[in-house]
Design an enzyme around this catalytic site. Structure first.
Site, PDB file in Angstrom:
ATOM      1  N   CYS A 155       0.831  -1.209   0.000  1.00 26.39           N
ATOM      2  CA  CYS A 155       0.000   0.000   0.000  1.00 26.39           C
ATOM      3  C   CYS A 155       0.863   1.256   0.000  1.00 26.39           C
ATOM      4  CB  CYS A 155      -0.937  -0.006   1.198  1.00 26.39           C
ATOM      5  SG  CYS A 155      -2.032   1.427   1.237  1.00 26.39           S
ATOM      6  N   CYS A 212      -0.539   4.104   2.106  1.00 28.26           N
ATOM      7  CA  CYS A 212      -0.344   3.911   3.549  1.00 28.26           C
ATOM      8  C   CYS A 212       1.105   4.198   3.950  1.00 28.26           C
ATOM      9  CB  CYS A 212      -0.651   2.470   3.956  1.00 28.26           C
ATOM     10  SG  CYS A 212      -2.159   1.794   3.258  1.00 28.26           S
ATOM     11  N   ASP A 213       2.046   3.705   3.160  1.00 30.87           N
ATOM     12  CA  ASP A 213       3.435   3.644   3.615  1.00 30.87           C
ATOM     13  C   ASP A 213       4.433   4.509   2.849  1.00 30.87           C
ATOM     14  OD1 ASP A 213       2.610   1.755   5.511  1.00 30.87           O
ATOM     15  OD2 ASP A 213       2.882   0.100   4.108  1.00 30.87           O
TER      16      ASP A 213
END
Length: 316
Positions: A140, A143-144
């Site tokens: 992701c 997300c990261d």
């Protein structure tokens, strides 16, 4: 009817942000929800070390910590949280039947499906090692990606979401190398054009990922293979992003619930309703677009409210 059959008002299948948020709302509405955690208690977030985009945690929080907090909140209002996973359902009649671990039969007035989706990985031992270590493998980018600002990263994938994630990473990272396993993209022409036009994205077509390199703790590079020339070489990188798709965990519902061609549950737009009355869906089992903890939690709230209204209309 057997004595072993349990009758409940609201069954929640799955324990990510969607399931637990549904449980909080359902419990507060006196629906006495029972939640089965499934095969991955806490959901995908339990594999995420840092969560920095969840509102109300200015310092950030780890995925497991966050899920423990949401679980405790659901329990505080009376949710019955149980181990086990749904193995079979029968939604053909007015009573929704669900079997847990192939043995226990439950008859439910409402069911909230929040079984999520599982990211697809290449399956390389080195990839799985660094995924578990939390040291540089992710599925992701949204997300990261933040953790790789001004660093060099590699992303593997050929579809629209791979192009979208590569483009997202290009705004944060110094250099993005995109490994495409075949000779052409699966993405739409407009998405392909966008990554090709981005200066700091290097696209390597017809390349395989051989191994993720690192010092056992964190990723330091990726070993790749040019399938045309058989040349094997190393790409320096601190992050490796896998964007080869997700598999929604919905196969047990396919005989009763309408799924799209990739297996995601089709909900009535603007609601959590499925094609079966009294069965609702929340989170990544129906969402292949956003896939964030906060959007999953939002749909968990919707599912509980929809279930509450459904029961109220039936005179509960």
């Amino acid at each position: 009817m057997s004595d072993t059959i349990e009758k409940i008002q609201c069954l929640i299948i799955g324990s990510g942000p969607a399931g637990y948020t549904a449980a909080i709302y359902a419990a507060r509405a006196n629906m006495n929800p029972v939640l089965y955690q499934g095969t991955q208690p806490g959901g995908q977030l339990t594999t995420t070390n840092e969560v920095e985009n969840w509102p109300g945690n200015p310092e950030g929080i780890t995925g497991p910590q966050m899920m423990i907090g949401i679980e405790e909140q659901a329990k505080r209002f009376g949710t019955d949280v149980r181990d086990g996973w749904a193995t079979k359902v029968d939604f053909s009649g007015p009573i929704h039947k669900v079997w847990i671990n192939d043995t226990k039969e439950i008859h439910c007035e409402t069911v909230i499906i929040s079984t999520g989706a599982t990211a697809k990985y290449l399956g390389l031992p080195s990839e799985q090692h660094y995924l578990k270590m939390g040291g540089g493998v992710s599925a992701c980018a949204v997300c990261d990606g933040f953790f790789y600002r001004n660093q060099e990263v590699v992303i593997v994938g050929a579809g629209d979401s791979a192009c979208e994630e590569a483009h997202y990473l290009s705004k944060l990272c110094k250099k993005v190398t995109m490994l495409v396993r075949s000779e052409k993209f699966r993405a739409s022409k407009i998405m392909e054009a966008r990554v090709r036009a981005t200066e700091n994205i290097t696209i390597l077509m017809n390349h395989d990922t051989v191994e993720i390199l690192g010092d056992e703790q964190v990723v330091t590079g990726v070993k790749a293979k040019n399938k045309t020339t058989d040349e094997i070489f190393d790409i320096p990188a601190t992050g490796f992003f896998v964007a080869i798709g997700h598999q929604p965990n919905t196969s047990i519902f396919k005989d009763y619930i309408t799924l799209d061609e990739t297996g995601y549950i089709v909900n009535t737009p603007g609601s959590s309703k499925t094609n079966v009355e009294g069965v609702f869906v929340a989170g990544d089992a129906a969402d292949h677009v956003y896939r964030q903890a906060i959007t999953a939690a939002g749909t968990g709230c919707m599912a509980a409210l929809d279930a509450e209204r459904y029961l109220a209309a039936k005179g509960h």
